[in-house]
Design a protein around this motif. Sequence first.
Motif, PDB file in Angstrom:
ATOM      1  N   ASN A   1      31.151  31.444  42.765  1.00  0.00           N
ATOM      2  CA  ASN A   1      32.216  31.697  41.797  1.00  0.00           C
ATOM      3  C   ASN A   1      33.595  31.828  42.435  1.00  0.00           C
ATOM      4  OD1 ASN A   1      30.392  31.747  39.649  1.00  0.00           O
ATOM      5  ND2 ASN A   1      29.988  33.937  39.883  1.00  0.00           N
ATOM      6  N   TYR A   2      33.629  32.291  43.691  1.00  0.00           N
ATOM      7  CA  TYR A   2      34.912  32.504  44.386  1.00  0.00           C
ATOM      8  C   TYR A   2      34.864  31.841  45.764  1.00  0.00           C
ATOM      9  CZ  TYR A   2      34.564  36.120  40.828  1.00  0.00           C
ATOM     10  OH  TYR A   2      34.352  36.790  39.650  1.00  0.00           O
ATOM     11  N   PRO A   3      34.784  30.511  45.801  1.00  0.00           N
ATOM     12  CA  PRO A   3      34.588  29.793  47.073  1.00  0.00           C
ATOM     13  C   PRO A   3      35.708  29.982  48.091  1.00  0.00           C
ATOM     14  CG  PRO A   3      35.167  28.272  45.305  1.00  0.00           C
ATOM     15  CD  PRO A   3      34.890  29.587  44.658  1.00  0.00           C
ATOM     16  N   SER A   4      36.911  30.336  47.635  1.00  0.00           N
ATOM     17  CA  SER A   4      38.042  30.484  48.562  1.00  0.00           C
ATOM     18  C   SER A   4      38.317  31.935  48.929  1.00  0.00           C
ATOM     19  CB  SER A   4      39.308  29.874  47.939  1.00  0.00           C
ATOM     20  OG  SER A   4      39.121  28.505  47.652  1.00  0.00           O
ATOM     21  N   THR A   5      37.412  32.834  48.598  1.00  0.00           N
ATOM     22  CA  THR A   5      37.659  34.248  48.853  1.00  0.00           C
ATOM     23  C   THR A   5      37.806  34.561  50.339  1.00  0.00           C
ATOM     24  OG1 THR A   5      36.788  36.484  48.578  1.00  0.00           O
ATOM     25  CG2 THR A   5      35.173  34.723  48.824  1.00  0.00           C
ATOM     26  N   THR A   6      38.614  35.560  50.627  1.00  0.00           N
ATOM     27  CA  THR A   6      38.774  36.003  52.017  1.00  0.00           C
ATOM     28  C   THR A   6      37.538  36.771  52.499  1.00  0.00           C
ATOM     29  OG1 THR A   6      39.895  38.018  51.256  1.00  0.00           O
ATOM     30  CG2 THR A   6      41.287  36.138  51.829  1.00  0.00           C
ATOM     31  N   TYR A   7      36.628  37.070  51.572  1.00  0.00           N
ATOM     32  CA  TYR A   7      35.395  37.795  51.925  1.00  0.00           C
ATOM     33  C   TYR A   7      34.211  36.851  52.092  1.00  0.00           C
ATOM     34  CZ  TYR A   7      38.230  41.703  50.346  1.00  0.00           C
ATOM     35  OH  TYR A   7      39.247  42.614  50.184  1.00  0.00           O
ATOM     36  N   ARG A   8      34.492  35.587  52.245  1.00  0.00           N
ATOM     37  CA  ARG A   8      33.421  34.591  52.319  1.00  0.00           C
ATOM     38  C   ARG A   8      32.493  34.840  53.520  1.00  0.00           C
ATOM     39  NH1 ARG A   8      32.162  30.101  49.770  1.00  0.00           N
ATOM     40  NH2 ARG A   8      30.829  28.615  50.840  1.00  0.00           N
ATOM     41  N   GLU A   9      33.066  35.140  54.667  1.00  0.00           N
ATOM     42  CA  GLU A   9      32.236  35.357  55.851  1.00  0.00           C
ATOM     43  C   GLU A   9      31.353  36.587  55.678  1.00  0.00           C
ATOM     44  OE1 GLU A   9      32.603  35.704  60.740  1.00  0.00           O
ATOM     45  OE2 GLU A   9      34.411  35.533  59.498  1.00  0.00           O
ATOM     46  N   GLU A  10      31.903  37.678  55.136  1.00  0.00           N
ATOM     47  CA  GLU A  10      31.117  38.894  54.914  1.00  0.00           C
ATOM     48  C   GLU A  10      29.976  38.648  53.927  1.00  0.00           C
ATOM     49  OE1 GLU A  10      34.348  38.771  55.111  1.00  0.00           O
ATOM     50  OE2 GLU A  10      35.125  40.477  56.257  1.00  0.00           O
ATOM     51  N   LEU A  11      30.276  37.912  52.861  1.00  0.00           N
ATOM     52  CA  LEU A  11      29.238  37.607  51.871  1.00  0.00           C
ATOM     53  C   LEU A  11      28.135  36.748  52.482  1.00  0.00           C
ATOM     54  CD1 LEU A  11      31.619  36.906  48.869  1.00  0.00           C
ATOM     55  CD2 LEU A  11      29.788  38.614  48.840  1.00  0.00           C
ATOM     56  N   SER A  12      28.520  35.757  53.278  1.00  0.00           N
ATOM     57  CA  SER A  12      27.542  34.857  53.908  1.00  0.00           C
ATOM     58  C   SER A  12      26.676  35.612  54.912  1.00  0.00           C
ATOM     59  CB  SER A  12      28.265  33.702  54.601  1.00  0.00           C
ATOM     60  OG  SER A  12      29.010  32.938  53.672  1.00  0.00           O
ATOM     61  N   MET A  13      27.300  36.520  55.649  1.00  0.00           N
ATOM     62  CA  MET A  13      26.539  37.307  56.619  1.00  0.00           C
ATOM     63  C   MET A  13      25.564  38.233  55.910  1.00  0.00           C
ATOM     64  SD  MET A  13      25.922  37.735  59.732  1.00  0.00           S
ATOM     65  CE  MET A  13      24.819  38.848  60.581  1.00  0.00           C
ATOM     66  N   LEU A  14      25.966  38.763  54.780  1.00  0.00           N
ATOM     67  CA  LEU A  14      25.087  39.646  54.024  1.00  0.00           C
ATOM     68  C   LEU A  14      23.863  38.899  53.500  1.00  0.00           C
ATOM     69  CD1 LEU A  14      24.847  42.568  53.189  1.00  0.00           C
ATOM     70  CD2 LEU A  14      26.111  42.030  51.106  1.00  0.00           C
ATOM     71  N   VAL A  15      24.052  37.633  53.141  1.00  0.00           N
ATOM     72  CA  VAL A  15      22.916  36.802  52.729  1.00  0.00           C
ATOM     73  C   VAL A  15      21.946  36.656  53.899  1.00  0.00           C
ATOM     74  CG1 VAL A  15      22.168  34.513  51.988  1.00  0.00           C
ATOM     75  CG2 VAL A  15      24.218  35.538  50.970  1.00  0.00           C
ATOM     76  N   LEU A  16      22.473  36.352  55.075  1.00  0.00           N
ATOM     77  CA  LEU A  16      21.630  36.191  56.263  1.00  0.00           C
ATOM     78  C   LEU A  16      20.902  37.496  56.599  1.00  0.00           C
ATOM     79  CD1 LEU A  16      20.570  34.672  58.727  1.00  0.00           C
ATOM     80  CD2 LEU A  16      22.748  35.178  59.895  1.00  0.00           C
ATOM     81  N   GLN A  17      21.613  38.604  56.592  1.00  0.00           N
ATOM     82  CA  GLN A  17      20.986  39.902  56.890  1.00  0.00           C
ATOM     83  C   GLN A  17      19.877  40.233  55.875  1.00  0.00           C
ATOM     84  OE1 GLN A  17      24.752  42.091  56.783  1.00  0.00           O
ATOM     85  NE2 GLN A  17      24.318  42.824  58.858  1.00  0.00           N
ATOM     86  N   SER A  18      20.153  39.940  54.618  1.00  0.00           N
ATOM     87  CA  SER A  18      19.171  40.240  53.575  1.00  0.00           C
ATOM     88  C   SER A  18      17.925  39.374  53.738  1.00  0.00           C
ATOM     89  CB  SER A  18      19.794  40.020  52.198  1.00  0.00           C
ATOM     90  OG  SER A  18      20.898  40.879  52.002  1.00  0.00           O
TER      91      SER A  18
END
Length: 266
Positions: free
Chosen positions: A196-213
């Motif tokens: 929904n927010y592909p250009s967000t500045t939190y993209r790296e944090e969100l992607s890392m959270l997916v990996l951690q989960s």
Amino acid sequence: MKKYIVLIAVTIFLFSCNEYQKLLKSSDADLKYQKAVEYFDKGDYMRAQTLFDEVTTYYRGTERSETLLNYIARSYMGQKDYYSATEYYKTYVRTYPKGKYVQEAKFMVGYCYYLDSPDARLDQTATKNAIESFQEFVDIYPENERVPEANRLIDELRDKLAYKELLNARLYYNLGNYLGNNYMSAVIVAQNALENYPSTTYREELSMLVLQSRYQQAVQSISERRQERFIETIDEYYSFINEFPDGKFRRQADRILREARKVVPE
């Protein structure tokens, strides 16, 4: 000397209050309007708004009515009463869809919602309303000089919504397997935010959270699903480093890969 200064200030204040009270009792609408404009220009928005409100009925249907409505909305803005300002700007747009202040009013509806947008941890209705209003302004008036500002504010507001989703995903992650598979919920929330927010500045944090989960889900899986979920973790790792090869979470991601390779060798 200080006593004289205080005395003069008090005298001026009392005179001003007395003058204002006389204005409130006056039946001279033109005088009230003139004085309301003077109060507005001095930044005394509360008195200005009160006087403007009092003459609204008198000027209804006249040329001055349009300007008056704009003044009232701006007076509420000056008082930081963004809810009331929003309602008056909306009323202006409905009443004068081709008025001389309509573009400003359209922008200000979004801006009032923007100023009313709370912390990301709270309800984000105002944030969503601001985005919708700004987008409508941009679509209708693409040549307006405030379009770049509207677009910048839309990006800022969308980033706030992405941050809220990041907080929600982190909450699920921290809950772990408490009363269910919250790691999977964290994945879903974070992935939806990325979509929904592909250009967000939190993209790296969100992607890392997916990996951690993915990793935690694999670690805590039953034996029958352990291999499958570690393979999913490894796939997620490569998706992550392809996008963020030199990111701030690279070392943490590499550790996850090393642990996953103990279960799924190359």
